[in-house]
Design an enzyme around this catalytic site. Structure first.
Site, short mmCIF file in Angstrom:
data_model
loop_
_atom_site.label_atom_id
_atom_site.label_comp_id
_atom_site.label_asym_id
_atom_site.label_seq_id
_atom_site.Cartn_x
_atom_site.Cartn_y
_atom_site.Cartn_z
N ASP A 147 0.82 -1.20 0.00
CA ASP A 147 0.00 0.00 0.00
C ASP A 147 0.87 1.26 0.00
OD1 ASP A 147 -2.78 1.14 0.42
OD2 ASP A 147 -1.82 1.91 2.23
N GLU A 191 1.57 -0.23 -4.79
CA GLU A 191 0.70 0.89 -5.11
C GLU A 191 1.55 2.15 -5.08
OE1 GLU A 191 -3.42 3.08 -3.64
OE2 GLU A 191 -2.01 2.31 -2.16
#
Length: 528
Positions: free
Chosen positions: A217, A272
């Site tokens: 993330d 990400e």
């Protein structure tokens, strides 16, 4: 569970000695809260995922990416982690995860889990210790600063979601802590070697259990300017998330990569990297010594036009090929409006879009429910939950036509998506002409064609087709070439110089027949 008796044998996945598995695989993202509830609390769980592994194998995906299921107060629905090494009781327990992992592997499915390295929950024991005293041993595990003499925040960084200051005053010690997301998500200080070592241990915990990789993330945020300098004044108001592009991140990534490479079986990291410039995104792949893959979001935000998509395809390959990197492609996820809703044009356009996605060179990721042609749910004001306004794309997946659509309750945590009474997995699985079967046909063709899952890509010159058409040829030694053609327009369009048999058509028209040189309105095809 009635589905399971109707599953066909899974076609063997691609095995290409010239490519690691994450190059040739198709990923499938599951947002656990919205996949399948088996306990009656209205929230999906790990057991719900386990029960549908056979469906995923039948569909033909290769890797399952599970969004966070860790212990969490759920301020950001699992992305505020209170314990990186345990399952939140809302979703199950570690025993249930181990069973899910073992069954997935038995079906030939890889398992990728979300890892949230930039921040923790403000209820994580590390942060509770850090905020307790300026002298606490974990004080420097987070980013603390005094406010400026005039009482303003330490710098002008803006947080995501709320778009106000990224600094939260804390009365316990009189300083402010950095939170690039919600105040309940304080940023870790990766410049502290103890933090890096502790976060490496969380990776080892799951690697030792046998996971195949991690979706990392907002991984580009872990390295920060040590001076915490202001963001440029002309970018005032933009979240710091999209501005943090720092050299400090790269040595951190190289050490993470070495950790993954120490494990057998090919463990991988897909990052990400929420920088909306593809030339920046590829920096985080390094020289094949940082991330294995990085999500590239500009194509996701591109409008459904031939001009926009030709430009995105050209940009993506120019930037990735320049450094020998492998791209990723995605149309929908838990943070964005589903592509069927976003593009408009009904199911026909969603069908064309998946032919485009699975015809490109790179690793595609699907989002649970897109294979059913789902649209975003309409969420009334009194049921809005997400601080980032993302509830619509997180609507529960309907599995059958019962009042609860296969869930243990008819009243899940968010409203059902539109048309759930007939647009559910059971009905579409029974209909060979459905979008679900289109996904399955495409995945089967992609898996068995080396040209499609590993081959080169050459865009057709614009003068070979009508302006509304984008096309390309995929080619690999030892395999028949495939030509992918996408008509972005609403009228029939001619294509010159393409011959062969229509292997897959977005609308099913002409499959198994010779290509006539004309694409139907909004049609996309693969020609063998």
């Amino acid at each position: 569970m009635a589905f399971r008796s109707r599953y066909d044998r899974r076609v063997a996945g691609p095995r290409d000695p010239d490519h690691p598995w994450w190059h040739t695989a198709v990923g499938y993202q599951v947002y656990p809260r919205s996949f399948l509830d088996t306990t009656g609390n209205g929230v999906g769980d790990l057991e719900g995922i386990r029960r549908r592994l056979g469906y995923l194998a039948w569909l033909g995906v290769d890797a399952l990416w599970i969004s966070p299921f860790y212990r969490s107060p759920m301020a950001d629905y699992g992305y505020d982690v209170a314990d990186f090494c345990d399952v939140d009781p809302l979703f199950g327990d570690l025993v249930g995860f181990d069973v899910l992992l073992a069954e997935a592997h038995a079906l030939g499915l890889r398992v990728i889990i979300d890892w949230v390295p930039n921040h923790t929950s403000d209820q994580h024991p590390w942060f509770l210790a850090s905020r307790s005293s300026r002298q606490d041993p974990k004080r420097d595990w987070y980013v603390w600063r005094d406010r400026r003499p005039d009482g303003s925040p330490p710098n002008n960084w803006v947080s995501a979601f709320t778009f106000d200051s990224a600094w939260q005053p804390d009365p316990t010690t009189g300083q402010s802590y950095l939170h690039v997301f919600l105040p309940e998500q304080p940023d870790l200080n990766w410049a502290n070697p103890e933090v890096e070592a502790a976060m490496h241990d969380t990776l080892r915990f799951w690697l030792d259990r046998g996971v195949d990789g991690f979706r990392m993330d907002v991984i580009h945020l872990i390295g920060k300017d040590p001076d915490l300098a202001d963001d440029p004044a002309d970018l005032a108001g933009l979240s710091h998330v999209v501005l943090n592009h720092r050299p400090e991140t790269h040595p951190l990534l190289r050490r993470i990569r070495r950790l993954l490479d120490d494990y057998p079986g090919g463990r991988m990291a897909v990052g990400e990297v929420y920088l909306l410039d593809t030339t920046m995104v590829v920096d985080y792949l390094g020289e094949d010594d940082e991330l294995h893959l990085a999500f590239n979001f500009p194509p996701l935000y591109a409008p459904w036009t031939a001009e926009a998509w030709r430009a995105q395809i050209e940009m993506t390959y120019a930037t990735h090929d320049a450094v020998g990197a492998w791209p990723t492609w995605v149309l929908s996820n838990h943070d964005n409006v589903r592509h069927r809703t976003r593009y408009g044009g009904g199911e026909a356009r969603a069908r064309a879009a998946i032919v485009l996605l699975l015809g490109l060179r790179g690793t595609p990721f699907l989002y649970a429910g897109e294979e059913l042609g789902l649209e975003d749910a309409v969420v009334p004001p009194e049921r809005v939950l997400d601080p980032g306004g993302r509830d619509g794309c997180r609507a529960p997946i309907p599995w059958d036509g019962s009042p609860g659509h296969g869930w243990a309750t008819p009243d899940p945590w968010l409203p059902w998506p539109p048309d759930a009474d007939h647009r559910h997995a059971d009905a579409l699985q029974r209909d060979p002409a459905s979008i679900l079967h289109l996904y399955r046909r495409l995945l089967a063709v992609r898996r068995t064609s080396r040209s499609l899952h590993a081959g080169s890509l050459e865009l057709l010159a614009a003068d070979h087709a009508a302006p509304e058409v984008v096309g390309w040829v995929r080619h690999a030694d030892g395999d028949q070439p495939r030509t992918v053609l996408v008509n972005f327009g609403d009228a029939a369009a001619g294509v010159d110089g393409v011959t062969g048999t229509v292997e897959v058509a977005s609308d099913g028209v002409g499959e198994g027949e010779r290509f006539t040189g004309v694409l139907g309105p909004g049609q996309a095809i693969i020609v063998r």
